[in-house]
Write a protein that holds these residues in place. Structure first.
Motif, PDB file in Angstrom:
ATOM      1  N   LEU A 246     -16.087  -7.517  -7.653  1.00  0.00           N
ATOM      2  CA  LEU A 246     -15.949  -6.072  -7.416  1.00  0.00           C
ATOM      3  C   LEU A 246     -15.979  -5.306  -8.732  1.00  0.00           C
ATOM      4  CD1 LEU A 246     -13.151  -5.569  -4.715  1.00  0.00           C
ATOM      5  CD2 LEU A 246     -15.585  -5.055  -4.492  1.00  0.00           C
ATOM      6  N   PRO A 247     -16.758  -4.235  -8.825  1.00  0.00           N
ATOM      7  CA  PRO A 247     -16.715  -3.393 -10.030  1.00  0.00           C
ATOM      8  C   PRO A 247     -15.364  -2.695 -10.142  1.00  0.00           C
ATOM      9  CG  PRO A 247     -18.145  -2.423  -8.367  1.00  0.00           C
ATOM     10  CD  PRO A 247     -17.776  -3.773  -7.864  1.00  0.00           C
ATOM     11  N   GLN A 251     -12.326  -1.478  -7.497  1.00  0.00           N
ATOM     12  CA  GLN A 251     -11.005  -2.098  -7.581  1.00  0.00           C
ATOM     13  C   GLN A 251      -9.903  -1.036  -7.496  1.00  0.00           C
ATOM     14  OE1 GLN A 251     -10.504  -4.861 -10.865  1.00  0.00           O
ATOM     15  NE2 GLN A 251     -12.631  -5.528 -10.707  1.00  0.00           N
ATOM     16  N   VAL A 252     -10.126   0.103  -8.132  1.00  0.00           N
ATOM     17  CA  VAL A 252      -9.135   1.183  -8.102  1.00  0.00           C
ATOM     18  C   VAL A 252      -8.920   1.661  -6.674  1.00  0.00           C
ATOM     19  CG1 VAL A 252      -8.632   3.532  -8.855  1.00  0.00           C
ATOM     20  CG2 VAL A 252      -9.668   1.920 -10.454  1.00  0.00           C
ATOM     21  N   LYS A 253     -10.012   1.839  -5.933  1.00  0.00           N
ATOM     22  CA  LYS A 253      -9.904   2.323  -4.556  1.00  0.00           C
ATOM     23  C   LYS A 253      -9.266   1.278  -3.643  1.00  0.00           C
ATOM     24  CE  LYS A 253     -13.367   5.925  -4.143  1.00  0.00           C
ATOM     25  NZ  LYS A 253     -14.409   6.479  -3.251  1.00  0.00           N
ATOM     26  N   LEU A 258      -4.277  -1.004  -0.579  1.00  0.00           N
ATOM     27  CA  LEU A 258      -3.190  -1.975  -0.499  1.00  0.00           C
ATOM     28  C   LEU A 258      -1.830  -1.322  -0.727  1.00  0.00           C
ATOM     29  CD1 LEU A 258      -4.814  -4.956  -2.442  1.00  0.00           C
ATOM     30  CD2 LEU A 258      -4.492  -4.760   0.014  1.00  0.00           C
ATOM     31  N   GLN A 259      -1.763  -0.385  -1.659  1.00  0.00           N
ATOM     32  CA  GLN A 259      -0.479   0.217  -2.003  1.00  0.00           C
ATOM     33  C   GLN A 259      -0.052   1.299  -1.030  1.00  0.00           C
ATOM     34  OE1 GLN A 259      -1.062   1.483  -6.090  1.00  0.00           O
ATOM     35  NE2 GLN A 259       0.088  -0.256  -6.861  1.00  0.00           N
ATOM     36  N   GLU A 260      -0.986   2.175  -0.669  1.00  0.00           N
ATOM     37  CA  GLU A 260      -0.640   3.372   0.098  1.00  0.00           C
ATOM     38  C   GLU A 260      -1.135   3.317   1.539  1.00  0.00           C
ATOM     39  OE1 GLU A 260       1.284   5.362  -1.428  1.00  0.00           O
ATOM     40  OE2 GLU A 260       0.987   4.589  -3.464  1.00  0.00           O
ATOM     41  N   GLY A 261      -1.993   2.353   1.866  1.00  0.00           N
ATOM     42  CA  GLY A 261      -2.592   2.343   3.203  1.00  0.00           C
ATOM     43  C   GLY A 261      -3.496   3.533   3.405  1.00  0.00           C
ATOM     44  N   THR A 269     -12.482  15.086   0.857  1.00  0.00           N
ATOM     45  CA  THR A 269     -11.442  15.739   0.057  1.00  0.00           C
ATOM     46  C   THR A 269     -10.065  15.151   0.333  1.00  0.00           C
ATOM     47  OG1 THR A 269     -11.253  17.448   1.760  1.00  0.00           O
ATOM     48  CG2 THR A 269     -12.716  17.907  -0.117  1.00  0.00           C
ATOM     49  N   ASP A 270      -9.868  14.611   1.530  1.00  0.00           N
ATOM     50  CA  ASP A 270      -8.562  14.061   1.907  1.00  0.00           C
ATOM     51  C   ASP A 270      -8.714  12.594   2.303  1.00  0.00           C
ATOM     52  OD1 ASP A 270      -7.122  16.538   1.631  1.00  0.00           O
ATOM     53  OD2 ASP A 270      -8.042  17.168   3.531  1.00  0.00           O
ATOM     54  N   PRO A 271      -7.736  11.775   1.933  1.00  0.00           N
ATOM     55  CA  PRO A 271      -7.790  10.365   2.345  1.00  0.00           C
ATOM     56  C   PRO A 271      -7.425  10.215   3.815  1.00  0.00           C
ATOM     57  CG  PRO A 271      -5.749  10.785   1.174  1.00  0.00           C
ATOM     58  CD  PRO A 271      -6.540  12.068   1.121  1.00  0.00           C
TER      59      PRO A 271
END
Length: 459
Positions: A246-247, A251-253, A258-261, A269-271
């Motif tokens: 994975l680039p 990896q950041v995304k 994993l952390q926030e679901g 604009t919104d997750p």
């Protein structure tokens, strides 16, 4: 069958006390006065554990022997008087899990029972896992009874019941995806989607859109909203094979998932919220990649909550005969060749080979031998060249000093000693070191062991 114990003893008061103590510890307890009564109860309802006295009518040894020969999965603990431990040892040889001595220490008894029950539960979980692998995903990549393999299956069976992230490590061809599918199938998400993605097979500029999706107009050509693989697996299990590819941007995304679901689509604009269990796999050393800066340390620790290492085939050689038999039989059935068999010489070559491609390579070789067979017996002439070539020199593993070692000095010393071993004969020294004579001369010059200063080659 879970959590039930049968206590067998001809001493009424001891039976009663053992029943009370074990029930206080949370177990369901039945009692029998001798081995005959216990056997009748066992045939009606198989408990998880039997605790039996040895000295009574229809002795504990007779009961243990019946349980063993009947193939019951019940674990047995024997009770013996102090001073007759030899009889307890005999019971252990017949298959008893452990023994306790009279007068009983009930605290110690409960501890032994706890350990026995945990062991029995693990055995049952492994059997369930292996059954699932066999029925739904093929058993060939997980065949065997070597300690290393069974340890992995024990761990996989336990983690399947939880929702923790799993990192499966192992060489190519060891069956990482098969284990991942079995973990998913035996989890509470088993009826939800399972999505497998080979991170190394996706072009780097498409990784983010493939995993996380995008919105209409996010980039040229994005004419409609698109669900990513993570979103489409919501509620299920996402298997990221070769996660080390994975680039860093992806990896950041993934770390945020994993952390926030939360999932951030390209152009959004919104997750959005997602509920996905991640099982990752790799043949690479992710901790070394962390040191090199090519893999995020925080993501590594998020993925490796439960690390599983599948041993390569060379570390479970005792499983080879069984694997060969299973894969050869599968290939014969697939191609409807009923009477084909392997010669003893072929079996010896197959068992002696080191199988760098692991189970996948072995399966491919079995397929090749069956497809290209010209007679009813496969001989060594039918084997691929790599299986009949002389074995490579065994690896040399010197003891590593605590203070570290100089690789340059080690190589120089090995070359010098090889030359001394063959009285300066460069051809023989090169063959011994498994390198070409030209490479040997180059490395001699590199380390100041000039060819002209060494004794001349006499070949």
């Amino acid at each position: 069958m879970s959590n039930r114990i049968l206590v067998v003893d001809d001493d009424v008061s001891l039976r009663r006390v053992m029943k009370l103590q074990l029930e206080e510890a949370g177990y369901q307890v039945s009692v029998a006065s001798d081995g005959e009564e216990a056997w009748r109860m066992l045939r009606e309802s198989e408990p998880q554990l039997v605790i039996t006295d040895l000295r009574m009518p229809t002795t504990g040894l007779e009961l243990l022997s019946r349980i063993t020969h009947a193939g019951l999965r019940t674990t047995v603990i024997v009770v013996t008087a102090f001073g007759t431990v030899e009889t307890a040892v005999e019971a252990m040889k017949l298959g008893a899990y452990d023994y306790v001595t009279k007068p009983l220490d009930f605290d110690a008894l409960v501890l032994v029972v706890h350990r026995a029950m945990e062991r029995q539960s693990l055995i049952e979980e492994v059997q369930t896992l292996r059954s699932a692998l066999d029925q739904r995903y093929g058993f060939e990549a997980i065949v065997g009874h070597s300690k290393g393999l069974l340890r992995v299956l024990d761990q996989a069976a336990r983690v399947a019941q939880r929702d923790a992230t799993v990192l499966i490590q192992g060489e190519t061809g060891t069956g990482k995806e098969l284990v991942a599918r079995a973990i998913h199938h035996n989890s509470r998400r088993g009826k939800r989607p399972f999505s497998a993605i080979n991170c190394g097979a996706i072009p780097r500029d498409l990784v983010e859109s493939e995993l996380f999706g995008y919105t209409k107009g996010a980039f040229t050509g994005a004419v409609a909203n698109k669900e990513g693989r993570i979103e489409s697996t919501n509620g299920g299990t996402l298997f990221l094979d070769e996660v080390g590819e994975l680039p860093l941007e992806a990896q950041v995304k993934l770390l945020r998932v994993l952390q926030e679901g939360e999932l951030a689509k390209l152009g959004a604009t919104d997750p959005i919220k997602v509920d996905v269990r991640v099982i990752a796999a790799t043949h690479r050393d992710l901790s070394a990649m962390v040191e090199d800066g090519t893999f995020r340390e925080d993501l590594y620790y998020r993925l490796a909550v439960v690390p599983l290492r599948i041993p390569p085939l060379r570390e479970r050689r005792e499983d080879l005969p069984e694997l060969i038999e299973v894969l050869f039989e599968r290939a014969r059935k697939r191609h409807a060749i009923e009477h084909l068999r392997l010669s003893p010489a072929v079996l010896q070559h197959l068992i002696a080979y080191h199988w760098p491609g692991n189970v996948r390579q072995l399966e491919n070789v079995m397929e090749r031998l069956v497809v290209l067979s010209t007679s009813e017996v496969i001989s060594t002439e039918d084997l691929p060249p790599e299986l009949t070539a002389p074995p490579r020199p065994a690896p040399f593993w010197p003891d590593l000093p605590e203070q570290g070692i100089s690789l340059e000095a080690l190589e120089r010393d090995l070359i010098r000693r090889a030359l001394e071993k063959f009285n300066g004969n460069q051809t023989q020294a090169a063959r011994y070191l498994d390198i070409s004579r030209r490479t040997l001369i180059y490395r001699m010059e590199k380390h100041g062991l000039a060819p002209e200063s060494a004794p001349k080659d006499d070949l």
